[in-house]
Scaffold this motif. Structure first.
Motif, PDB file in Angstrom:
ATOM      1  N   ASN A   1       0.834  -1.219   0.117  1.00  0.00           N
ATOM      2  CA  ASN A   1       0.142   0.203   0.188  1.00  0.00           C
ATOM      3  C   ASN A   1       0.793   1.348   0.021  1.00  0.00           C
ATOM      4  OD1 ASN A   1      -2.239  -1.547   0.045  1.00  0.00           O
ATOM      5  ND2 ASN A   1      -2.962  -1.150   2.248  1.00  0.00           N
TER       6      ASN A   1
ATOM      7  N   LEU B   1     -14.867   6.839   4.189  1.00  0.00           N
ATOM      8  CA  LEU B   1     -13.332   7.273   3.999  1.00  0.00           C
ATOM      9  C   LEU B   1     -13.429   7.708   2.452  1.00  0.00           C
ATOM     10  CD1 LEU B   1     -11.367   4.279   5.411  1.00  0.00           C
ATOM     11  CD2 LEU B   1     -11.921   6.436   6.397  1.00  0.00           C
TER      12      LEU B   1
ATOM     13  N   PRO C   1     -10.534   7.907  -0.054  1.00  0.00           N
ATOM     14  CA  PRO C   1      -9.260   7.802  -0.770  1.00  0.00           C
ATOM     15  C   PRO C   1      -9.338   8.122  -2.283  1.00  0.00           C
ATOM     16  CG  PRO C   1     -10.444   5.613  -0.528  1.00  0.00           C
ATOM     17  CD  PRO C   1     -11.079   6.696   0.148  1.00  0.00           C
TER      18      PRO C   1
ATOM     19  N   CYS D   1      -8.424   2.809  -4.352  1.00  0.00           N
ATOM     20  CA  CYS D   1      -8.898   3.114  -3.374  1.00  0.00           C
ATOM     21  C   CYS D   1      -8.487   2.565  -2.048  1.00  0.00           C
ATOM     22  CB  CYS D   1     -10.396   3.390  -3.362  1.00  0.00           C
ATOM     23  SG  CYS D   1     -11.227   1.953  -3.503  1.00  0.00           S
TER      24      CYS D   1
ATOM     25  N   VAL E   1      -7.378   0.655   1.212  1.00  0.00           N
ATOM     26  CA  VAL E   1      -7.094   1.418   2.720  1.00  0.00           C
ATOM     27  C   VAL E   1      -7.084   0.035   3.569  1.00  0.00           C
ATOM     28  CG1 VAL E   1      -8.547   3.306   2.323  1.00  0.00           C
ATOM     29  CG2 VAL E   1      -9.657   1.131   3.119  1.00  0.00           C
TER      30      VAL E   1
ATOM     31  N   THR F   1      -6.335  -5.357   3.923  1.00  0.00           N
ATOM     32  CA  THR F   1      -6.516  -4.337   2.598  1.00  0.00           C
ATOM     33  C   THR F   1      -8.014  -4.494   2.321  1.00  0.00           C
ATOM     34  OG1 THR F   1      -4.295  -4.364   1.892  1.00  0.00           O
ATOM     35  CG2 THR F   1      -5.870  -3.722   0.150  1.00  0.00           C
TER      36      THR F   1
ATOM     37  N   ALA G   1     -12.193   0.633  -0.648  1.00  0.00           N
ATOM     38  CA  ALA G   1     -13.165   1.749  -0.079  1.00  0.00           C
ATOM     39  C   ALA G   1     -14.548   1.675  -0.839  1.00  0.00           C
ATOM     40  CB  ALA G   1     -12.426   2.855   0.136  1.00  0.00           C
TER      41      ALA G   1
ATOM     42  N   VAL H   1      -9.000   1.798  11.357  1.00  0.00           N
ATOM     43  CA  VAL H   1      -8.740   2.225  10.125  1.00  0.00           C
ATOM     44  C   VAL H   1      -7.209   3.000  10.390  1.00  0.00           C
ATOM     45  CG1 VAL H   1      -8.760   4.062   8.577  1.00  0.00           C
ATOM     46  CG2 VAL H   1     -10.683   2.835   9.428  1.00  0.00           C
TER      47      VAL H   1
ATOM     48  N   GLU I   1      -1.914   5.820   6.674  1.00  0.00           N
ATOM     49  CA  GLU I   1      -1.856   5.426   5.558  1.00  0.00           C
ATOM     50  C   GLU I   1      -2.598   6.061   4.514  1.00  0.00           C
ATOM     51  OE1 GLU I   1      -1.328   1.115   4.532  1.00  0.00           O
ATOM     52  OE2 GLU I   1      -3.395   1.572   3.620  1.00  0.00           O
ATOM     53  N   LEU I   2      -4.040   6.327   4.998  1.00  0.00           N
ATOM     54  CA  LEU I   2      -4.794   7.106   4.177  1.00  0.00           C
ATOM     55  C   LEU I   2      -4.192   8.483   3.870  1.00  0.00           C
ATOM     56  CD1 LEU I   2      -7.735   7.143   2.923  1.00  0.00           C
ATOM     57  CD2 LEU I   2      -8.505   8.119   5.208  1.00  0.00           C
TER      58      LEU I   2
ATOM     59  N   ARG J   1      -1.689   8.142   1.204  1.00  0.00           N
ATOM     60  CA  ARG J   1      -2.102   7.959  -0.177  1.00  0.00           C
ATOM     61  C   ARG J   1      -2.923   8.911  -0.901  1.00  0.00           C
ATOM     62  NH1 ARG J   1      -1.522   2.924  -2.228  1.00  0.00           N
ATOM     63  NH2 ARG J   1      -3.203   3.181  -3.591  1.00  0.00           N
TER      64      ARG J   1
END
Lengths: 466, 281
Positions: free
Chosen positions: A248, B211, B213, B225, B227, B233, B236, B248, B252-253, B256
Motif C-alpha cells: 500500500n 473514507l 481515498p 482506493c 485502505v 486491505t 473503499a 482504520v 496510510e490514508l 495515499r
C-alpha cells in the motif's frame, strides 16, 4: 500457382527506439500488394484445419482467396458473417495457438499470416467503404447484455443480426471493456474499437453506459423491464495483490489501475486529459502475462529509464504472447526471470524506493503441470525502483454474483455454466467470457459470446412455442 | 448527459447541484456515492450522495472547489449537463439497533453527514449533530441539520460564530456529560476522523467513519482506493466507504491521498486559464 515462400510477408513496424516514446500503433499493417502476396501463400486446403482453430469459425480460406484476387470488400464481408470485430481480432488474437497453429503451411516454414490478413481486410474496409448497414427485421424480443467487453459485444452483435432488440449495460462511461481500459493504444488503437462499436450500434444494439449491474440495477429488475434473457459478460476485473509487506506504499499500482489511467482516462496526455498517473523513473512490473507486458511497455512510454519484468518462473513458462515478449525486449524492457518479490520497501514519506526479491529455481512440476519455482536460500537482493505494478492476474468481480439470486459460482468466483449453451443455474441467464473462465483471451470471450447468442435464440424460440 | 436541475451556492467554495439521474435516485441510500465526469477529457471523481428525490428522479451532490475538476463543476449552472454520473456505489450505511447517535461533520463532511442524520432521525433515533468549520462564513447546512437532530452543536475553529473549538472537543464534552451513544458517525477530513476515533476509543463507543481515498472506477476493479482496516486491505469503493474507525490506518490514508498533489497543482493552474475563459464568455 501459390506463393511457396516459407516465411510470412513481414509487416512494417515502427522502429523500437522511436515507438518506445510514443503511444501510436507499433505494427503498421500490410499494403494491398503485401496482402495479396501473403494471401497467395494459402493453399486453400479442402479440410480447412485453420478454421477448427478459430473460436468464432471465420471462413478463413474463403476470405483469403478473395484477398488474393484483390476482392477486399468481399473478403471483409466474408469475415463479418461470423466475426463482428475483425479489426480487433486481427490485432490481439494469439493466432500462434489458434488458427495459425493448425495451418498446413506451418508444418514446413511459417504458417499463413491469417491474423495480419484479417486485420488488413478490416482496415481496408473501414478506410474505403461506407455502406448503410442493413438492419435485420426486428422480432420484437428484448435481450439484456451485461458488460460491453469482447464477450458482450459479440453476443449483442450476433443477437442483433438475428433480429433481437439488444441493450448492453456498461459500468464505465465508455464501451469496450478490456479493449478500452486494458489493451494499450499502441497495440489496439481506441478509435478503431470505437468504430467497431459504432458498427454494432448501426445494427441496432443500444449501449447504456454508467450502469453498474448489481448497484444501479440488478438482474431481477432486468427481467421486470421485459428482457427475455440476460447474458452476463462482466469479465474478470478484480485485481489480485501479492499480500506482501509494502503493497500500500505510494507508487504501487495494480496493473488494472495503471492501465485504466493510461488507456481509458488517457493519462499519458496529462495535463490535456485531467487524469494523472505517477511517472516513475525505475519501474518493476510483477508478472509474466500479456497484461504485464502492456504495463511495462506503457511505463517505458511514460518516460521511465529502466523497466523490469519480474517473473518467478523462466521465459519458457511465460504466459505472454511470444510477439509481445519480443516487442518488449526490442523496446528495452529488462527481464528479471526466476525472481520473486518478498517485500516492497518505502522511504520515510511512504513512497516506494525498492523491492526486495529472491532468486528462484524450478523444482518438480506442480498441479498445473508447470515446474514449481522454489526460492534459493540467501539470494535476497534489492531492486531499486520507485514504482511497482502488480500484474499477477485478476478474478471475477463479486458484484453480480452477490446480487443475483440462484446464480451458481465456483470457489474462484467464476459463474458455472453448461459448456455447450453458456446457460447458468438460473433460467434465462447465460454467461460467458472471463466471468466464466477467469482471465483468458479476447477471442475465447468472443467465442463464448457467439455460442451464448445461439443458445439464447434457441431458448427464446422454445419459450415462445411452449 | 445528465442535466443540472438546480444550483445553490452554500458558501464561497461549497456548491450544491441537483442532478437529473433517475436510476441513481431510485436506489440511492445514505452512505453511498456516485462517480462523475464533467466532460469528455475529464477525470472520474467520487462524490457522496447528499440527498435524493426518488419521485423527481434527482440526486443532490455538495462539493468544495479544491481542484481543477471541482472548479469546473462549480462553474456550471442549472440547465447545463455533465457527461457522466454513475451510481449509487459503495455499501449503504447500517443503523440496526441504534437508539442514540452522534453524527459529526467536519467542513464539507457535513454534506455527507447530512443524509445519515436525516435517515437516523427519520428512524426515530435520538440524534446529536456536531458540525465544525474553520470560520462562520464557511458554515453550511445549519438549518437542514437542525431539522434532523435533537441537539445541534455548531462550532468554529476561530470562534467566529460564538463557539470556539473542534468537533472532537464538543464530542468529548458530551460524552463526559453522560451522553450514552450507541454509535458515533464521523465524516470529514481524515485527520478529524482520526481525532474523533481517539476520543471514542477509551469509551469503547462504536465509531463509523466514511473514507475518501483516491478513486478511479468506483466498482472494485483497480484497487486505487485501497485502505488498511484491522490489518487487512479493503477497497473503499466496494467494501466501504463506511468502516469501523477504530480499525482504520488513518496515517496510510492521509499519505495515499498525497500521491498526485503535484499533478493536481499543474492541472488546476492549467484550468485556471481555461475557466477564466468559461466564466467570461
Amino acid at each position: 500457382m501459390p506463393n511457396m515462400s516459407l516465411k510470412k510477408v513481414p509487416m512494417p513496424e515502427q522502429d523500437p527506439q522511436v515507438r518506445n516514446r510514443n503511444f501510436s500503433e507499433v505494427a503498421l499493417g500490410y499494403t494491398e500488394e503485401m496482402a495479396i502476396e501473403e494471401a497467395q501463400r494459402c493453399l486453400n486446403c479442402k479440410h480447412r484445419p485453420c478454421m477448427s482453430g478459430c473460436p468464432v469459425n471465420v471462413r478463413i480460406p474463403e476470405f483469403i482467396t478473395l484477398i488474393a484476387a484483390g476482392e477486399f470488400e468481399k473478403a471483409y464481408e466474408k469475415i463479418y458473417e461470423t466475426n463482428s470485430l475483425p479489426a480487433i481480432c486481427g490485432r490481439v488474437c494469439p493466432q500462434e495457438t489458434q488458427c495459425e497453429q493448425q495451418c498446413v503451411r506451418g508444418i514446413k516454414g511459417e504458417p499463413v499470416a491469417i491474423g495480419r490478413l484479417e486485420r488488413f481486410a478490416a482496415d481496408w474496409y473501414m478506410k474505403h467503404i461506407t455502406k448503410p448497414v442493413v438492419k435485420s427485421p426486428r422480432n420484437g424480443k428484448k435481450v439484456a447484455v451485461i458488460g460491453s467487453g469482447p464477450a458482450g459485444l459479440t453476443c449483442a452483435g450476433d443477437l442483433a443480426k438475428m433480429g433481437y432488440d439488444v441493450t448492453v449495460f456498461e459500468a464505465f462511461h465508455k464501451a469496450g471493456g478490456v479493449l478500452v481500459y486494458g489493451i494499450p493504444e499502441f497495440r489496439l488503437p481506441k478509435d478503431l474499437v470505437q468504430r467497431e462499436i459504432d458498427a454494432l450500434k448501426a445494427l441496432g444494439v443500444e449501449i447504456r453506459t454508467n450502469m453498474v449491474i448489481g448497484k444501479t440495477l440488478n438482474v431481477d429488475e432486468l427481467f421486470e423491464e421485459g428482457y427475455e434473457a440476460v447474458f452476463i459478460g462482466s469479465g474478470a476485473g478484480l485485481p489480485m495483490f501479492m499480500g506482501i509487506p509494502g503493497e500500500n506504499l505510494n507508487g504501487v499500482y495494480s496493473a488494472n489501475e495503471f492501465l485504466t489511467r493510461i488507456n481509458l482516462m488517457k493519462a499519458y496526455k496529462f495535463p490535456e486529459a485531467d487524469t494523472p498517473v505517477f511517472r516513475g523513473r525505475n519501474v518493476a512490473v510483477v508478472g509474466g502475462g500479456n497484461v504485464a507486458m502492456d504495463a511495462a511497455r506503457s511505463a517505458k512510454r511514460l518516460g521511465a529509464d529502466n523497466v523490469y519484468i519480474v517473473y518467478r518462473r523462466s521465459e519458457a513458462e511465460m504466459p505472454a504472447r511470444l510477439e509481445e515478449v519480443h516487442h518488449a525486449k526490442e523496446e528495452g524492457i529488462i527481464f528479471k526471470l526466476l525472481t520473486n518479490p518478498t517485500r516492497i520497501l518505502g522511504d520515510e514519506k511512504g513512497w516506494v524506493r525498492g523491492m526486495e526479491c529472491v532468486e528462484m529455481a524450478l523444482g518438480e512440476p506442480d498441479a498445473s503441470g508447470r515446474r514449481r519455482p522454489v526460492p534459493k536460500e540467501g539470494s535476497e537482493h534489492v531492486l531499486e525502483v520507485d514504482t511497482v505494478i502488480i500484474a499477477i492476474g485478476t478474478s471475477p468481480n463479486p458484484l453480480i454474483r452477490s446480487t443475483t439470486t440462484g446464480l451458481e459460482t465456483n470457489k474462484k468466483g467464476c459463474i458455472v455454466v453448461d459448456e455447450n449453451t453458456c446457460q447458468t443455474s438460473r433460467e434465462g441467464v447465460f454467461a460467458g467470457g472471463d466471468a466464466v473462465t477467469g482471465s483468458a483471451t479476447v477471442i475465447l470471450a468472443m467465442g463464448a459470446g457467439k455460442k451464448a447468442a445461439k443458445a439464447i435464440d434457441e431458448y427464446i424460440r422454445a419459450k415462445a412455442q411452449s | 448527459m445528465y442535466r443540472i436541475l438546480r444550483k445553490e451556492i452554500l458558501n464561497p467554495q461549497v456548491k450544491l447541484l441537483e442532478i437529473e439521474a433517475p436510476y441513481v435516485a431510485r436506489k440511492a441510500e445514505p452512505g453511498q456515492f456516485i462517480i462523475l465526469r464533467v466532460h469528455d477529457e475529464g477525470e472520474r471523481i467520487p462524490l457522496t450522495i447528499a440527498d435524493y428525490d426518488r419521485e423527481k428522479g434527482s440526486v443532490t451532490i455538495i462539493f468544495q472547489e479544491v481542484g481543477a475538476t471541482t472548479r469546473l463543476l462549480g462553474s456550471l449552472e442549472a440547465g447545463d449537463a455533465i457527461a457522466d454520473f454513475c451510481g449509487p456505489l459503495g455499501v449503504a450505511s447500517h443503523f440496526e439497533g441504534v437508539k442514540k447517535a452522534a453524527v459529526i461533520g467536519g467542513g464539507l463532511g457535513t454534506a455527507i453527514a447530512y443524509p445519515q442524520a436525516k435517515k437516523l432521525f427519520g428512524l426515530g433515533v435520538e440524534v446529536d449533530v456536531i458540525i465544525g468549520f474553520r470560520n462562520k462564513d464557511l458554515i453550511i447546512l445549519e438549518q437542514e441539520m437542525a431539522k434532523v437532530s435533537n441537539r445541534l452543536f455548531v462550532t468554529t475553529d476561530d470562534g467566529s460564530n460564538g463557539t470556539r473549538g473542534f468537533v472532537s472537543d464538543i464530542l468529548k464534552q458530551r460524552i463526559e456529560e453522560g451522553a450514552q451513544y450507541d454509535v458515533v458517525i464521523a465524516i470529514g477530513p481524515p485527520i478529524m476522523m482520526k481525532v474523533v476515533c481517539d476520543v471514542t476509543r477509551p469509551y469503547g463507543i462504536k465509531t463509523i467513519v466514511s473514507l475518501n481515498p483516491v478513486m478511479i472506477d468506483g466498482t472494485g476493479m483497480c484497487g486505487g482506493c485501497r485502505v488498511t482496516v484491522g490489518g487487512e486491505t479493503k477497497f473503499a469503493c466496494v467494501d466501504g466507504p463506511d468502516f469501523d474507525g477504530h480499525l482504520v490506518d488513518f496515517d496510510e490514508l492521509i499519505r495515499r491521498l498525497s500521491i498526485y498533489r503535484e499533478d493536481e497543482r499543474i492541472s488546476l493552474e492549467r484550468h485556471a486559464c481555461r475557466l477564466g475563459g468559461v466564466l467570461n464568455a
